[in-house]
Design an enzyme around this catalytic site. Structure first.
Site, short mmCIF file in Angstrom:
data_model
loop_
_atom_site.label_atom_id
_atom_site.label_comp_id
_atom_site.label_asym_id
_atom_site.label_seq_id
_atom_site.Cartn_x
_atom_site.Cartn_y
_atom_site.Cartn_z
N SER A 15 0.82 -1.21 0.00
CA SER A 15 0.00 0.00 0.00
C SER A 15 0.86 1.26 0.00
O SER A 15 0.57 2.23 -0.72
CB SER A 15 -0.95 0.00 1.20
OG SER A 15 -0.22 -0.08 2.42
N LYS A 196 7.45 3.66 17.11
CA LYS A 196 6.05 4.03 17.33
C LYS A 196 5.10 2.87 17.05
O LYS A 196 4.00 2.80 17.62
CB LYS A 196 5.69 5.27 16.51
CG LYS A 196 5.90 5.14 15.00
CD LYS A 196 4.69 4.59 14.26
CE LYS A 196 4.98 4.41 12.79
NZ LYS A 196 3.83 3.83 12.06
N ASP A 249 3.71 10.78 14.07
CA ASP A 249 3.42 9.42 13.63
C ASP A 249 2.90 8.56 14.78
O ASP A 249 2.07 7.66 14.59
CB ASP A 249 4.68 8.80 13.03
CG ASP A 249 4.38 7.78 11.94
OD1 ASP A 249 3.20 7.55 11.65
OD2 ASP A 249 5.33 7.24 11.36
N THR A 253 -0.64 6.51 14.62
CA THR A 253 -0.63 5.05 14.67
C THR A 253 -1.32 4.51 15.91
O THR A 253 -1.87 3.41 15.89
CB THR A 253 0.82 4.53 14.60
OG1 THR A 253 1.52 5.22 13.57
CG2 THR A 253 0.85 3.06 14.30
N ASN A 261 -1.01 -1.84 13.24
CA ASN A 261 -0.44 -2.21 14.54
C ASN A 261 -1.46 -2.01 15.66
O ASN A 261 -1.58 -2.86 16.55
CB ASN A 261 0.81 -1.37 14.79
CG ASN A 261 1.93 -1.73 13.83
OD1 ASN A 261 2.57 -2.77 13.97
ND2 ASN A 261 2.15 -0.90 12.83
#
Length: 346
Positions: A15, A196, A249, A253, A261
Site C-alpha cells: 500500500s 512508534k 506518527d 498510529t 499495529n
C-alpha cells in the site's frame, strides 16, 4: 542528481510503495514499480489498480509495474525502497549489482532488523561494497497510505546526512497535498518510525481491554519518553521525537482506525492469539517483528523501556495483556522527566 520530472524506481508494491509511486507520478515522474508477487504484478499491469492493497484507487499511466528487479534498479538515479523490514536485506543484496553510483536511495520502511538490530540504512551500510556508492535517506511521518492516495493533505519528513540530497528528495515528493520537511537526523527519524509501531500495539491492546482516553493518553506520552530515551542513547537528537516522525506518527498510529499495529493490539486485548490474528492478514504489521528487536536493543543499550518490554512479553511470552498493564502501573514511582535526554536539547 534527480532530474525534475524524470524517472524514479520504487521497490515494493504494497500500500505504501504504491502510494509513493502515485505521489511521484502526480509530480510528473515516470515511475518503474517493482512488484514481487507475480499475481499482483499481472493485476496492476492489466487493471491499472492495486486491487489487493489499495482497491478502488486507479493508478496513473506514468506508473509502470515490473516483476524484474534489475529492470527497475539499473540506471536509476532516484530509488525508493518500500519492502517489509524482514526481507529488506535480501532485496537490498539483490539490488547492489545494479545500483547507479551517486543515486539517491530513499528508505520508506519502518522497522529494525531482528538479527542485527540495525535500522534500514544500517543494513545498507552493512552490505554496500563502497561506503559512498549511493546517498542514503529515509522518509517517515504520519501518513496512512489510503489517505495519501486520495490526496488528503499530509506532512512527512525526509532525513539524510547531506541537506542537499534531502532537499532534492523534498522537491521530488512535494505536491499540493503532500508536504515534505527535511532533517539531518536520519537515525532519529528511522528509530521514531520503527518504535512508534510497538507503542501502537500497546495502545490498541488498551483499547481492546476497554480502557478509556486517560489510559491511551498516558500510554502515548510515556511511550514517547521510551522512544526518546533509546533514540538519544543511539545518537539521535531529542527534538526529532517531538516532530512529525516522532509524536506525529505516534499519535496517528496509536489512534487511527487504519493503523494495522493498533488493530493487532486491539485484538490481542480482546483475547485473541497472535498467530490467529496474523494468519488473517496479508499486509504487514511491522510492530510485531520490531518489538523483538526493540526488546533486545533496549537491553543491549541499557535503556529502560517498560512499555516495549511488556509488549514483547505479550507477543512472545503469551503474557496476559491485563497483567502487563498491572505490572506497568505497579512499577516504582519516579520523577516524570528523564534528565539524561532533556538536558541535551540545544
Amino acid at each position: 542528481m534527480i532530474q525534475p520530472m524524470g524517472r524514479a524506481g520504487v521497490i515494493g508494491a504494497g500500500s505504501w510503495g504504491t502510494t509513493l509511486a502515485s505521489v511521484l507520478a502526480d509530480n510528473g515522474y515516470d515511475v518503474d514499480l517493482w512488484v514481487f508477487e507475480t499475481d499482483l504484478f499481472e493485476i496492476i499491469r492489466d487493471s491499472r489498480e492495486n486491487t489487493i492493497y489499495l482497491p478502488g484507487c486507479p493508478l496513473d499511466s506514468r506508473i509502470t509495474p515490473h516483476n524484474d528487479l534489475e529492470r527497475v534498479v539499473r540506471g536509476q538515479t532516484f530509488l525508493v525502497m518500500v519492502v517489509p523490514s524482514h526481507v529488506y536485506r535480501q532485496v537490498a543484496l539483490r539490488m547492489i549489482p545494479f545500483l547507479e553510483r551517486g543515486a539517491l536511495l530513499v528508505s520508506a520502511t519502518k522497522g529494525i532488523e531482528n538479527d542485527t538490530l540495525l535500522t534500514m540504512s544500517g543494513i545498507w551500510r552493512d552490505i554496500l561494497p563502497v561506503e559512498d556508492l549511493v546517498h542514503l535517506l529515509c522518509l517517515s511521518g504520519p501518513s496512512f497510505a489510503r489517505e495519501v492516495i486520495r490526496r488528503i493533505p499530509t506532512a512527512i519528513t525526509v532525513a539524510g546526512d547531506r541537506i542537499e540530497a534531502a532537499r532534492e528528495v523534498q522537491q521530488a515528493f512535494s505536491t499540493p497535498y503532500f508536504r515534505v520537511y527535511t532533517s539531518l537526523d536520519r537515525i532519529g527519524v528511522e528509530l521514531a518510525g520503527a518504535l512508534k509501531n510497538v507503542i501502537a500495539l500497546a495502545a490498541g491492546a488498551c483499547d481492546g481491554l476497554g480502557f478509556g482516553h486517560n489510559t491511551r493518553a498516558a500510554l502515548i506520552t510515556r511511550g514517547l519518553a521510551e522512544m526518546t530515551r533509546l533514540g538519544v542513547r543511539m545518537g539521535a537528537h531529542p527534538l526529532t521525537f517531538s516532530g512529525l516522525s516522532g509524536i506525529g506518527d505516534l499519535l496517528l498510529t496509536c489512534t487511527g482506525d487504519l493503523s494495522r499495529n493498533r488493530t493487532v493490539g486491539m485484538q490481542l486485548g480482546q483475547g485473541r492469539k497472535l498467530e490467529d490474528i496474523l494468519g488473517e492478514m496479508r499486509m504487514v504489521a511491522e510492530g510485531v517483528k520490531t518489538a523483538r528487536s526493540v526488546h533486545a536493543l533496549g537491553h543491549r543499550m541499557g535503556v529502560d523501556m517498560p512499555i516495549c518490554d511488556q509488549v514483547y512479553k505479550v507477543l512472545y511470552e503469551d503474557k496476559d495483556p491485563r497483567e502487563a498493564v498491572r505490572d506497568l502501573m505497579d512499577r516504582d514511582l519516579k520523577h516524570e522527566m528523564d534528565l539524561e535526554y532533556t538536558c541535551q536539547v540545544d
